[in-house]
Write a protein that holds these residues in place. Structure first.
Motif, PDB file in Angstrom:
ATOM      1  N   GLY A   1       0.622  -1.295   0.156  1.00 28.23           N
ATOM      2  CA  GLY A   1       0.137  -0.198  -0.007  1.00 28.23           C
ATOM      3  C   GLY A   1       0.960   1.162   0.037  1.00 28.23           C
ATOM      4  O   GLY A   1       0.171   2.381  -0.004  1.00 28.23           O
ATOM      5  N   ILE A   2       2.249   1.065   0.034  1.00 30.27           N
ATOM      6  CA  ILE A   2       3.155   2.261   0.125  1.00 30.27           C
ATOM      7  C   ILE A   2       3.823   2.428  -1.269  1.00 30.27           C
ATOM      8  O   ILE A   2       4.519   1.496  -1.606  1.00 30.27           O
ATOM      9  CB  ILE A   2       3.912   2.196   1.328  1.00 30.27           C
ATOM     10  CG1 ILE A   2       3.148   2.249   2.754  1.00 30.27           C
ATOM     11  CG2 ILE A   2       4.899   3.436   1.341  1.00 30.27           C
ATOM     12  CD1 ILE A   2       4.208   2.152   3.880  1.00 30.27           C
ATOM     13  N   ALA A   3       3.816   3.391  -1.765  1.00 29.16           N
ATOM     14  CA  ALA A   3       4.404   3.802  -3.153  1.00 29.16           C
ATOM     15  C   ALA A   3       4.893   5.362  -3.118  1.00 29.16           C
ATOM     16  O   ALA A   3       4.314   6.167  -2.421  1.00 29.16           O
ATOM     17  CB  ALA A   3       3.491   3.621  -4.454  1.00 29.16           C
ATOM     18  N   PHE A   4       6.045   5.404  -3.853  1.00 25.17           N
ATOM     19  CA  PHE A   4       6.549   6.726  -3.923  1.00 25.17           C
ATOM     20  C   PHE A   4       6.555   7.194  -5.611  1.00 25.17           C
ATOM     21  O   PHE A   4       6.676   6.264  -6.371  1.00 25.17           O
ATOM     22  CB  PHE A   4       7.901   6.708  -3.433  1.00 25.17           C
ATOM     23  CG  PHE A   4       8.025   6.434  -2.058  1.00 25.17           C
ATOM     24  CD1 PHE A   4       8.216   7.625  -1.170  1.00 25.17           C
ATOM     25  CD2 PHE A   4       8.057   5.490  -1.469  1.00 25.17           C
ATOM     26  CE1 PHE A   4       8.425   7.556   0.054  1.00 25.17           C
ATOM     27  CE2 PHE A   4       8.086   5.328   0.014  1.00 25.17           C
ATOM     28  CZ  PHE A   4       8.435   6.251   0.650  1.00 25.17           C
ATOM     29  N   THR A   5       6.326   8.646  -5.661  1.00 29.02           N
ATOM     30  CA  THR A   5       6.601   9.076  -6.955  1.00 29.02           C
ATOM     31  C   THR A   5       7.990   8.326  -7.498  1.00 29.02           C
ATOM     32  O   THR A   5       9.062   8.842  -6.985  1.00 29.02           O
ATOM     33  CB  THR A   5       6.507  10.480  -6.835  1.00 29.02           C
ATOM     34  OG1 THR A   5       5.134  10.742  -6.518  1.00 29.02           O
ATOM     35  CG2 THR A   5       6.501  11.095  -8.293  1.00 29.02           C
ATOM     36  N   PRO A   6       8.053   8.216  -8.717  1.00 28.15           N
ATOM     37  CA  PRO A   6       9.530   7.743  -9.301  1.00 28.15           C
ATOM     38  C   PRO A   6      10.634   8.739  -9.131  1.00 28.15           C
ATOM     39  O   PRO A   6      10.173   9.992  -9.362  1.00 28.15           O
ATOM     40  CB  PRO A   6       9.246   7.670 -10.769  1.00 28.15           C
ATOM     41  CG  PRO A   6       7.755   7.194 -10.932  1.00 28.15           C
ATOM     42  CD  PRO A   6       6.963   8.010  -9.719  1.00 28.15           C
ATOM     43  N   GLY A   7      11.493   8.383  -8.483  1.00 25.90           N
ATOM     44  CA  GLY A   7      12.702   9.171  -8.402  1.00 25.90           C
ATOM     45  C   GLY A   7      12.588  10.134  -7.249  1.00 25.90           C
ATOM     46  O   GLY A   7      13.631  11.092  -7.117  1.00 25.90           O
ATOM     47  N   SER A   8      11.628  10.156  -6.646  1.00 29.20           N
ATOM     48  CA  SER A   8      11.412  10.852  -5.257  1.00 29.20           C
ATOM     49  C   SER A   8      11.164  10.602  -4.108  1.00 29.20           C
ATOM     50  O   SER A   8      11.102   9.205  -3.951  1.00 29.20           O
ATOM     51  CB  SER A   8      10.371  12.245  -5.670  1.00 29.20           C
ATOM     52  OG  SER A   8       9.099  11.534  -5.570  1.00 29.20           O
ATOM     53  N   LEU A   9      11.057  11.323  -3.220  1.00 34.65           N
ATOM     54  CA  LEU A   9      10.572  10.931  -1.656  1.00 34.65           C
ATOM     55  C   LEU A   9       9.225  11.337  -1.362  1.00 34.65           C
ATOM     56  O   LEU A   9       8.661  11.157  -0.250  1.00 34.65           O
ATOM     57  CB  LEU A   9      11.515  11.837  -0.783  1.00 34.65           C
ATOM     58  CG  LEU A   9      13.222  11.393  -0.692  1.00 34.65           C
ATOM     59  CD1 LEU A   9      13.853  12.173   0.236  1.00 34.65           C
ATOM     60  CD2 LEU A   9      13.270   9.927  -0.581  1.00 34.65           C
ATOM     61  N   SER A  10       8.535  11.591  -2.417  1.00 36.08           N
ATOM     62  CA  SER A  10       7.093  12.059  -2.294  1.00 36.08           C
ATOM     63  C   SER A  10       6.304  10.516  -2.313  1.00 36.08           C
ATOM     64  O   SER A  10       6.295   9.871  -3.241  1.00 36.08           O
ATOM     65  CB  SER A  10       6.532  12.773  -3.294  1.00 36.08           C
ATOM     66  OG  SER A  10       7.532  14.017  -3.440  1.00 36.08           O
ATOM     67  N   MET A  11       5.420  10.393  -1.290  1.00 37.72           N
ATOM     68  CA  MET A  11       4.456   9.367  -1.211  1.00 37.72           C
ATOM     69  C   MET A  11       3.294   9.568  -2.010  1.00 37.72           C
ATOM     70  O   MET A  11       2.777  10.726  -1.905  1.00 37.72           O
ATOM     71  CB  MET A  11       4.191   9.004   0.287  1.00 37.72           C
ATOM     72  CG  MET A  11       5.274   8.533   1.255  1.00 37.72           C
ATOM     73  SD  MET A  11       4.332   7.853   2.675  1.00 37.72           S
ATOM     74  CE  MET A  11       6.039   7.378   3.444  1.00 37.72           C
ATOM     75  N   THR A  12       2.903   8.581  -2.549  1.00 39.21           N
ATOM     76  CA  THR A  12       1.573   8.653  -3.163  1.00 39.21           C
ATOM     77  C   THR A  12       0.341   8.828  -2.237  1.00 39.21           C
ATOM     78  O   THR A  12       0.400   8.623  -1.018  1.00 39.21           O
ATOM     79  CB  THR A  12       1.149   7.556  -4.172  1.00 39.21           C
ATOM     80  OG1 THR A  12       1.249   6.288  -3.309  1.00 39.21           O
ATOM     81  CG2 THR A  12       2.086   7.513  -5.032  1.00 39.21           C
ATOM     82  N   SER A  13      -0.796   9.523  -2.482  1.00 39.83           N
ATOM     83  CA  SER A  13      -1.835   9.744  -1.639  1.00 39.83           C
ATOM     84  C   SER A  13      -2.404   8.467  -0.934  1.00 39.83           C
ATOM     85  O   SER A  13      -2.727   8.646   0.365  1.00 39.83           O
ATOM     86  CB  SER A  13      -3.149  10.572  -2.346  1.00 39.83           C
ATOM     87  OG  SER A  13      -3.535   9.568  -3.140  1.00 39.83           O
ATOM     88  N   GLY A  14      -2.179   7.508  -1.478  1.00 41.58           N
ATOM     89  CA  GLY A  14      -2.818   6.168  -0.805  1.00 41.58           C
ATOM     90  C   GLY A  14      -2.075   5.507   0.355  1.00 41.58           C
ATOM     91  O   GLY A  14      -2.341   4.778   0.722  1.00 41.58           O
ATOM     92  N   SER A  15      -0.935   6.156   0.247  1.00 40.59           N
ATOM     93  CA  SER A  15       0.171   5.553   1.249  1.00 40.59           C
ATOM     94  C   SER A  15       0.044   5.798   2.632  1.00 40.59           C
ATOM     95  O   SER A  15       0.584   5.102   3.222  1.00 40.59           O
ATOM     96  CB  SER A  15       1.762   6.178   0.834  1.00 40.59           C
ATOM     97  OG  SER A  15       1.987   5.432  -0.604  1.00 40.59           O
ATOM     98  N   ILE A  16      -0.515   7.017   2.960  1.00 40.33           N
ATOM     99  CA  ILE A  16      -0.579   7.483   4.209  1.00 40.33           C
ATOM    100  C   ILE A  16      -1.766   6.768   5.159  1.00 40.33           C
ATOM    101  O   ILE A  16      -1.062   6.238   6.188  1.00 40.33           O
ATOM    102  CB  ILE A  16      -1.227   8.893   4.349  1.00 40.33           C
ATOM    103  CG1 ILE A  16      -0.528  10.019   3.338  1.00 40.33           C
ATOM    104  CG2 ILE A  16      -1.445   9.585   5.627  1.00 40.33           C
ATOM    105  CD1 ILE A  16       1.042  10.008   3.751  1.00 40.33           C
ATOM    106  N   ALA A  17      -2.410   5.861   4.433  1.00 39.00           N
ATOM    107  CA  ALA A  17      -3.286   5.167   5.236  1.00 39.00           C
ATOM    108  C   ALA A  17      -2.856   3.970   5.583  1.00 39.00           C
ATOM    109  O   ALA A  17      -2.797   3.395   6.713  1.00 39.00           O
ATOM    110  CB  ALA A  17      -4.767   4.671   4.235  1.00 39.00           C
ATOM    111  N   THR A  18      -1.724   3.516   4.906  1.00 43.98           N
ATOM    112  CA  THR A  18      -1.150   2.215   4.932  1.00 43.98           C
ATOM    113  C   THR A  18      -0.207   2.475   6.265  1.00 43.98           C
ATOM    114  O   THR A  18       0.176   1.469   7.188  1.00 43.98           O
ATOM    115  CB  THR A  18      -0.290   1.577   3.694  1.00 43.98           C
ATOM    116  OG1 THR A  18      -1.321   1.230   2.872  1.00 43.98           O
ATOM    117  CG2 THR A  18       0.355   0.077   4.202  1.00 43.98           C
ATOM    118  N   VAL A  19       0.504   3.513   6.272  1.00 42.44           N
ATOM    119  CA  VAL A  19       1.420   4.135   7.257  1.00 42.44           C
ATOM    120  C   VAL A  19       0.783   4.204   8.648  1.00 42.44           C
ATOM    121  O   VAL A  19       1.135   3.549   9.662  1.00 42.44           O
ATOM    122  CB  VAL A  19       2.054   5.242   7.136  1.00 42.44           C
ATOM    123  CG1 VAL A  19       3.087   5.641   8.093  1.00 42.44           C
ATOM    124  CG2 VAL A  19       2.937   5.150   5.785  1.00 42.44           C
ATOM    125  N   GLY A  20      -0.518   4.692   8.417  1.00 43.27           N
ATOM    126  CA  GLY A  20      -1.312   4.721   9.677  1.00 43.27           C
ATOM    127  C   GLY A  20      -1.839   3.526  10.317  1.00 43.27           C
ATOM    128  O   GLY A  20      -1.987   3.095  11.353  1.00 43.27           O
TER     129      GLY A  20
END
Length: 450
Positions: free
Chosen positions: A343-362
């Motif tokens: 459920g955690i993914a990052f924008t290619p080449g960056s440290l920016s998480m995709t919007s759906g990743s926050i829920a998985t971290v929580g």
């Protein structure tokens, strides 16, 4: 040439062989220990220079200890003399005790276990390597005419190299022993001294037009001024101030003694009233609690269950919870299982998480709170580092998992329970098997303690 490349050049195979002979350890283990200490010392100094005092102390020790790089010009010759080698160890030992206080023993134990050498050898190498590192830093100060702030900035410019070069087996120990979470994740930065210090003592304006105060450089050594007139006057002044303070204290005690004897009756009344009030309030609150006299049936047969606490099944029903809860709730299953954080993914080449990743971290934070003994290791892989961004695949993978770790810590999870390592593409640089292996881009979570 960066700092680590310079140190590897200074600590060449001939130097390592000479050092190994001095401490009576195998050359390969000595080489591993010395390289590990280079990473440890540089990382520790980075952490130290995140405070203004640390910035000044490092610069002052380099200046006063005459660490100007001269040692590196004839290091091998110096190491052939046992007495000079011992002097270098003693010098480094004293300095590192000031710059990394109370850490010498823990660093020695860490390097001893990491390289497989005696603890006494690790301590000796710590002193010797510290002296060499400070001489290399001192050469930078001298050649580039750096001040304290410039030295700290130059040191922090090596952060990416530190992340990329530290071996995977050493990095977790290094982070834990030195507390480098903020440094390696890119959150920490070198402290900037608010006051520029010179001998003029005048005001000066910086480039932005803001006025700052220039004062003499800060020194943390105790000065002996017993033979100077100013020192004598200072001591007399302190004595007079002490006498005045003593007299004022005596007068204050005398006045309070009189007031206490005059008001003792009132004080006892206040105490009684306060005690009665607290008692009455306690009784009132106890009487206000209704008593449930309804008979409650007792379970006849206890039912064993391996299901997780209700807070997990009701509060969080995401994929990660459904995947991990049966495993975490079953004490018979061994630790060490790895789960993918899909459920955690990052924008290619960056440290920016995709919007759906926050829920998985929580969701992961909720699991850590529900199972208070749970300790995990976040394992990152990356194959999408882009040219011109300053990231390598290894540093990108490392920063990503540390970003997740920071968010978990912000949710109230103790950092000790979360380890984070980055493995780049997952393909080792020294792999000579010839078998083509796919590069990876993912985040896994490994259960270290259930």
């Amino acid at each position: 040439m960066n700092l680590f490349a310079t140190l590897h050049e200074v600590l060449n195979s001939d130097v390592i062989t000479r050092i190994a002979a001095y401490i009576d350890e195998p050359a390969d283990k000595t080489n591993k220990a010395v390289k590990g200490l280079v990473y440890t010392i540089i990382g520790g100094l980075m952490k130290r220079t995140t405070t203004e005092i640390g910035v000044n102390q490092l610069f002052n020790h380099i200046q006063k200890g005459r660490f100007d790089g001269a040692l590196t010009d004839n290091l091998l010759t110096t190491l052939r003399d046992a007495s000079q080698t011992n002097a270098l160890i003693t010098q480094g030992d004293e300095v590192i005790s000031h710059l990394l206080p109370a850490m010498k023993s823990s660093i020695g134990s860490m390097i001893s276990g990491y390289a497989g050498i005696r603890n006494s050898s690790a301590i000796s190498l710590l002193g010797l390597t510290s002296t060499i590192v400070l001489h290399v830093l001192g050469r930078q100060v001298k050649d580039r005419k750096l001040d304290a702030d410039g030295l700290a900035a130059s040191l922090f410019s090596e952060r990416e190299s530190l992340v990329n070069e530290v071996p995977e087996e050493l990095m977790p120990r290094l982070i834990e022993k030195l507390g480098l979470q903020q440094v390696v994740s890119g959150v920490a930065a070198p402290a900037r001294r608010n006051v520029t210090e010179t001998s003029s003592g005048r005001y000066a304006a910086n480039a932005s037009g803001t006025t700052t105060i220039n004062r003499p450089p800060v020194s943390y050594d105790l000065a002996d001024d017993s033979d100077t007139d100013n020192g004598a006057l200072t001591k007399w002044g302190i004595g007079i101030l002490f006498a005045i303070a003593l007299a004022a204290g005596g007068y204050y005690v005398y006045q309070n003694t009189k007031n206490h004897s005059a008001d003792s009756g009132d004080a006892s009344d206040v105490t009684t009233v306060t005690s009665d009030t607290i008692t009455a309030d306690t009784v009132t609150r106890s009487l206000a609690v209704p008593i449930d006299t309804t008979a409650k049936p007792k379970p006849t047969t206890p039912v064993a269950s391996s299901t997780p606490p209700a807070s997990v099944s009701t509060a969080a029903t995401g994929g990660l919870t459904q995947l991990m809860s049966p495993y975490l709730g079953n004490p018979t299953l061994p630790k060490g299982r790895v789960f993918p954080l899909t459920g955690i993914a990052f924008t290619p080449g960056s440290l920016s998480m995709t919007s759906g990743s926050i829920a998985t971290v929580g969701e992961l934070a909720t699991l850590l709170k529900t199972y208070p003994n749970l300790q995990i290791q976040l394992i990152g892989y990356a194959n999408d580092a882009q040219v011109g961004t300053g990231f390598t695949n290894k540093s990108l993978s490392f920063k990503r998992v540390n970003q997740i770790k920071q968010q978990l810590m912000s949710s109230g999870i103790n950092f000790v329970r979360i380890d984070a390592i980055g493995r780049g593409t997952g393909v080792l640089r020294n792999d000579t098997s010839g078998v083509v292996k796919p590069t990876l881009r993912k985040i896994d979570v490994k259960v270290v303690v259930k």
